[in-house]
Design an enzyme around this catalytic site. Structure first.
Site, mmCIF file in Angstrom:
data_model
loop_
_atom_site.group_PDB
_atom_site.id
_atom_site.type_symbol
_atom_site.label_atom_id
_atom_site.label_comp_id
_atom_site.label_asym_id
_atom_site.label_seq_id
_atom_site.Cartn_x
_atom_site.Cartn_y
_atom_site.Cartn_z
ATOM 1 N N HIS A 35 0.824 -1.209 0.000
ATOM 2 C CA HIS A 35 0.000 0.000 0.000
ATOM 3 C C HIS A 35 0.861 1.262 0.000
ATOM 4 C CE1 HIS A 35 -3.901 -1.967 0.142
ATOM 5 N NE2 HIS A 35 -3.278 -2.899 0.844
ATOM 6 N N THR A 36 2.038 1.140 -0.532
ATOM 7 C CA THR A 36 2.916 2.300 -0.694
ATOM 8 C C THR A 36 2.975 2.745 -2.151
ATOM 9 O OG1 THR A 36 4.690 0.683 -0.819
ATOM 10 C CG2 THR A 36 4.452 1.858 1.263
ATOM 11 N N ALA A 124 -5.494 -14.291 -4.915
ATOM 12 C CA ALA A 124 -4.634 -14.685 -3.794
ATOM 13 C C ALA A 124 -3.572 -13.632 -3.483
ATOM 14 C CB ALA A 124 -3.962 -16.020 -4.107
ATOM 15 N N LEU A 126 -1.270 -12.599 -5.667
ATOM 16 C CA LEU A 126 -0.010 -12.881 -6.373
ATOM 17 C C LEU A 126 -0.047 -12.330 -7.801
ATOM 18 C CD1 LEU A 126 0.646 -16.534 -5.104
ATOM 19 C CD2 LEU A 126 1.577 -14.402 -4.201
ATOM 20 N N SER A 128 -2.345 -12.302 -10.454
ATOM 21 C CA SER A 128 -2.738 -13.020 -11.659
ATOM 22 C C SER A 128 -3.162 -12.021 -12.731
ATOM 23 C CB SER A 128 -3.879 -13.994 -11.362
ATOM 24 O OG SER A 128 -4.973 -13.313 -10.797
ATOM 25 N N SER A 129 -3.829 -10.943 -12.326
ATOM 26 C CA SER A 129 -4.322 -10.016 -13.351
ATOM 27 C C SER A 129 -3.184 -9.240 -14.002
ATOM 28 C CB SER A 129 -5.385 -9.072 -12.788
ATOM 29 O OG SER A 129 -4.919 -8.412 -11.662
ATOM 30 N N GLU A 161 -6.413 -1.371 -15.463
ATOM 31 C CA GLU A 161 -7.026 -1.616 -14.144
ATOM 32 C C GLU A 161 -7.797 -0.387 -13.661
ATOM 33 O OE1 GLU A 161 -6.768 -4.258 -11.906
ATOM 34 O OE2 GLU A 161 -5.205 -5.494 -12.799
ATOM 35 N N ASP A 173 2.583 -4.166 -9.418
ATOM 36 C CA ASP A 173 2.386 -5.519 -9.935
ATOM 37 C C ASP A 173 2.776 -5.613 -11.411
ATOM 38 O OD1 ASP A 173 1.292 -5.647 -7.454
ATOM 39 O OD2 ASP A 173 -0.775 -5.880 -8.120
HETATM 40 C C1 GLA Z 1 -2.426 -4.715 -5.026
HETATM 41 C C2 GLA Z 1 -2.256 -3.602 -6.042
HETATM 42 C C3 GLA Z 1 -0.853 -3.010 -5.993
HETATM 43 C C4 GLA Z 1 -0.475 -2.638 -4.549
HETATM 44 C C5 GLA Z 1 -0.779 -3.782 -3.596
HETATM 45 C C6 GLA Z 1 -0.568 -3.395 -2.163
HETATM 46 O O1 GLA Z 1 -1.600 -5.792 -5.367
HETATM 47 O O2 GLA Z 1 -2.504 -4.087 -7.337
HETATM 48 O O3 GLA Z 1 -0.768 -1.912 -6.843
HETATM 49 O O4 GLA Z 1 -1.121 -1.465 -4.168
HETATM 50 O O5 GLA Z 1 -2.106 -4.256 -3.731
HETATM 51 O O6 GLA Z 1 0.756 -3.118 -1.935
#
Ligand code: GLA
Length: 380
Positions: A35-36, A124, A126, A128-129, A161, A173
């Protein structure tokens, strides 16, 4: 997941011709820094050996045909440029969103026949999207010879997204899926998108445990956390929390709503921990990494409030086994999903045993364990 040869065969079966290209994009695990990213902060993820494979061939018209082997063998088709939100099959929106973002940049692209196969567990934490989006963008870049680099692809995935799917996620991600380096984690500055690779010592495993719990309303909870962070940044007349210091936050504590204060405290302290974790990893200082990852977990549990009892339980069981020999925390967006432990290979068997029995005993749910290593991003 269908491997290269297999996906090629699936493609032939589906479309009666050979694909022009087969590509792969990995999922990811975040070692620390959650969440950064949407606060212009720091993250330390690694691409993992779970991901999405795509076989693709060009078409002369604007039709896009997609067969998703691991989404119950569903398929979809649409005309490029006539995008619509699919209320029923949510996976289709990642295709449409990514191609909408892509065609805005590269207006000359045309349709394609596509087979997708992936093994990143969905929902989960990890990614996937993101691995799906990046695989698709890489596939398109390959067949249409687009000058698309990994950072640009990550930005397009994020646009898909944010603007199409409706999740206001950050860039982590997509960027790690595109630009991860084998055997390395990546410290990413989400403001400048500058990154440095950090070698994960050979004797360490990325031990991931899936709680197999997913709370509802994940997207709306996620978006609301982001709004809360933005409110605090606005209070300080800044565009993001990156420009607010811990001292400033402490001085303003009396004037801030307690929830908002705690949300911002998590983000600011997490940024510090993430940079320190890079140093700990580089120095192979597992005791320090252990301390930082646990502090991160507590901060996400108590201040950011995105863990669940199951995730907290898993973290404790693992912590009891590894002590200071490795680190453990929740990973990703939270509200269920996975726990990441960075541990010596020698502890993996014992940990697997303990986690599975303890978790079943405490919560009556089976946990899945994935023993991962860091892999190469799709554009690296
Ligand atoms: C999800 C979001 C990322 C990030 C994380 C938390 O995976 O897709 O952008 O914010 O949560 O760190």
């Amino acid at each position: 997941m269908a491997q290269c040869k297999e996906i090629e065969q699936l493609f032939v079966k589906q479309f009666g011709k050979f694909p022009d290209a087969v590509v792969h994009a990995p999922g990811r695990v975040n070692i620390i820094g959650d969440h950064t990213d949407y606060n212009d902060g720091f993250v330390l993820p690694a691409a993992i050996n779970f991901g999405t494979n795509i076989a693709i061939a060009k078409r002369e018209d604007m039709l896009v045909n997609v067969y998703a082997h691991d989404c119950e063998q569903q398929s979809t088709e649409f005309i490029l440029n006539q995008f619509y939100f699919d209320e029923v099959n949510s996976w289709c929106n990642y295709v449409q969103g990514s191609l909408q973002a892509l065609i805005n940049e590269f207006p000359l692209i045309k349709g394609a026949d596509i087979v997708v196969s992936g093994n990143v567990p969905q929902g989960a934490g990890l990614s996937s999207s993101a691995s799906f989006e990046i695989a698709l963008l890489k596939a398109y870049a390959k067949i249409y010879r687009l000058s698309l680099d990994g950072v640009k692809a990550a930005k397009l995935g994020q646009i898909a997204e944010n603007e199409f799917v409706g999740c206001n996620c950050g860039i982590m991600d997509q960027l790690i899926s595109a630009m991860g380096k084998s055997e390395h984690a990546m410290l990413l500055d989400c403001r400048t998108l500058a990154f440095q690779d950090a070698l994960i010592p050979e004797e360490l495993s990325l031990f991931i445990v899936n709680s197999n719990v997913k709370r509802g309303l994940v997207d709306s909870e996620y978006n609301s956390r982001r709004e809360q962070c933005e409110q605090v940044a606005q209070y300080f007349n800044q565009n993001s929390l990156r420009d607010v210091s811990l001292d400033e936050l402490e001085n303003a504590r009396e004037n801030l709503d307690d929830t908002l204060y705690r949300r911002a405290k998590h983000v600011l302290t997490e940024n510090v921990r993430t940079e320190q974790a890079l140093a700990a990893l580089n120095g192979n200082n597992l005791a320090k990494l252990s301390e930082l990852m646990y502090a991160s977990h507590l901060s996400l549990q108590q201040d950011f409030e995105v863990t669940t009892p199951e995730i907290d339980g898993l973290v404790m069981s693992i912590k009891n086994v590894i002590g200071q020999q490795g680190g453990v925390r929740m990973t990703g967006g939270g509200f269920g999903g996975c726990v990441i432990a960075v541990v010596p290979d020698t502890l993996v068997n014992e940990l697997t045993e303990v986690v599975k029995t303890e978790y079943k005993r405490q919560f009556n749910i089976e946990a899945d364990v994935y023993c991962c290593h860091a892999t190469q991003g799709a554009f690296r």
